[in-house]
Scaffold this active site. Sequence first.
Site, PDB file in Angstrom:
ATOM      1  NE  ARG A 144       2.178   6.594   8.917  1.00  0.00           N
ATOM      2  CZ  ARG A 144       1.079   5.984   8.484  1.00  0.00           C
ATOM      3  NH1 ARG A 144       1.102   4.680   8.236  1.00  0.00           N
ATOM      4  NH2 ARG A 144      -0.024   6.655   8.292  1.00  0.00           N
ATOM      5  CG  ASP A 194       1.600   5.162   4.884  1.00  0.00           C
ATOM      6  OD1 ASP A 194       1.205   3.975   4.915  1.00  0.00           O
ATOM      7  OD2 ASP A 194       2.722   5.518   5.301  1.00  0.00           O
ATOM      8  CG  HIS A 200      -0.066   0.228   2.516  1.00  0.00           C
ATOM      9  ND1 HIS A 200       0.750  -0.753   3.044  1.00  0.00           N
ATOM     10  CD2 HIS A 200       0.092   1.312   3.317  1.00  0.00           C
ATOM     11  CE1 HIS A 200       1.351  -0.290   4.119  1.00  0.00           C
ATOM     12  NE2 HIS A 200       0.984   0.972   4.314  1.00  0.00           N
ATOM     13  CG  HIS A 252       5.050   1.178   2.874  1.00  0.00           C
ATOM     14  ND1 HIS A 252       4.421   2.258   2.299  1.00  0.00           N
ATOM     15  CD2 HIS A 252       4.554   1.099   4.134  1.00  0.00           C
ATOM     16  CE1 HIS A 252       3.596   2.807   3.164  1.00  0.00           C
ATOM     17  NE2 HIS A 252       3.640   2.119   4.297  1.00  0.00           N
TER      18      HIS A 252
HETATM   19  C1  OGA Z   1       3.475   2.218   8.136  1.00  0.00           C
HETATM   20  C2  OGA Z   1       3.670   0.830   7.685  1.00  0.00           C
HETATM   21  C3  OGA Z   1       5.164  -1.045   7.909  1.00  0.00           C
HETATM   22  C4  OGA Z   1       6.138  -1.534   8.910  1.00  0.00           C
HETATM   23  O1  OGA Z   1       3.988   2.561   9.215  1.00  0.00           O
HETATM   24  O2  OGA Z   1       2.848   2.994   7.412  1.00  0.00           O
HETATM   25  O3  OGA Z   1       3.046   0.400   6.760  1.00  0.00           O
HETATM   26  O4  OGA Z   1       6.978  -2.380   8.533  1.00  0.00           O
HETATM   27  N1  OGA Z   1       4.603   0.164   8.354  1.00  0.00           N
HETATM   28  O5  OGA Z   1       6.064  -1.100  10.066  1.00  0.00           O
HETATM   29 MN    MN Z   2       2.005   2.155   5.723  1.00  0.00          MN
END
Ligand code: OGA
Ligand code: MN
Length: 298
Positions: A289, A106, A104, A273
Amino acid sequence: MITVTRIGKHLGAEISGVDLSKPLDNNTFTQIAKAFFDNEVVFLRNQKLTEAQHVAFSRRFGELEAHVRKESRKPGFPEILVVSNVLDEHDKPVGSQDAGRFWHSDLSYKKEPSLCSLLYAIEVPVKDGTALGDTQFASTTAAYEALPDEMKQRLRGMKNVHSYVYYRNKNRQAQKEAAARGGRVVTEYELSEEQLKSVPDVEVPVVRTHPVTGRKGLFVNEAHTSHVAGVSKEESDRLLAFLCRHIVQPEFIYRHTWRPGDLLMWDNCVVQHKATFDYDLPLRRLMYRTTVRGPAIA
Ligand code: OGA
Ligand code: MN
């Protein structure tokens, strides 16, 4: 002196020579921003950031989003989304436990999808000397460029629908399947009617032009795209399956192995990701994040 070292074939670079806890002059910031947009994913190792410093650096890229899931926000810092498998003293999750189960970008389901996200690693699970919980990143510009001309032609002007509700249902289904297998199941937060109303479906181009670099990338992802607009369900399913597989071929991927102190940022306009859930408690993973808002898609 700031140094930029490219790591992956199409994306991913390490920036060194910068301490983000210190004041950052405009010239250095401009170099970081350029390295970021050129490389789509960049990271800085060995950072020691307070929440406020993480937020302040992120703010230089634009307005920050507070995540729609309130329960996963860091108390006192609404712009910080906690991504973690850690539970508090009442066995309640301290953050989002299932971020990144599917490929995806974000907030792709928002009218103003995210420009970029900045993930700061605080605790990284390690087993027998090997770090777990890697994150994979795929370049959709490299994937787009590699398409045959007829496919590029076909996708021109095509739109696809990104849907939070579709994503939630897909996640639920995955949870059910995990439960049936006796696998890892995580607490789910229900969104209120009002929260759901704040994330209506959006129709956006399949080929998106980057708002800063002007590069073209595929803006279709397996987590949020419910369907391609204006074609039959069969055609939509076939096209989505093709594109989603195409984007995540190994040559378009940079895989990041985390160390505590890593501050890594990715471009949500042209990068997708996915998390790797290869660890479990008592091995702890704790990340913060921030999410920078982008412009509405032109
Ligand atoms: C995010 C996500 C993936 C991870 O924080 O947006 O998709 O590996 N994280 O933590
Ligand atoms: Mn993400």
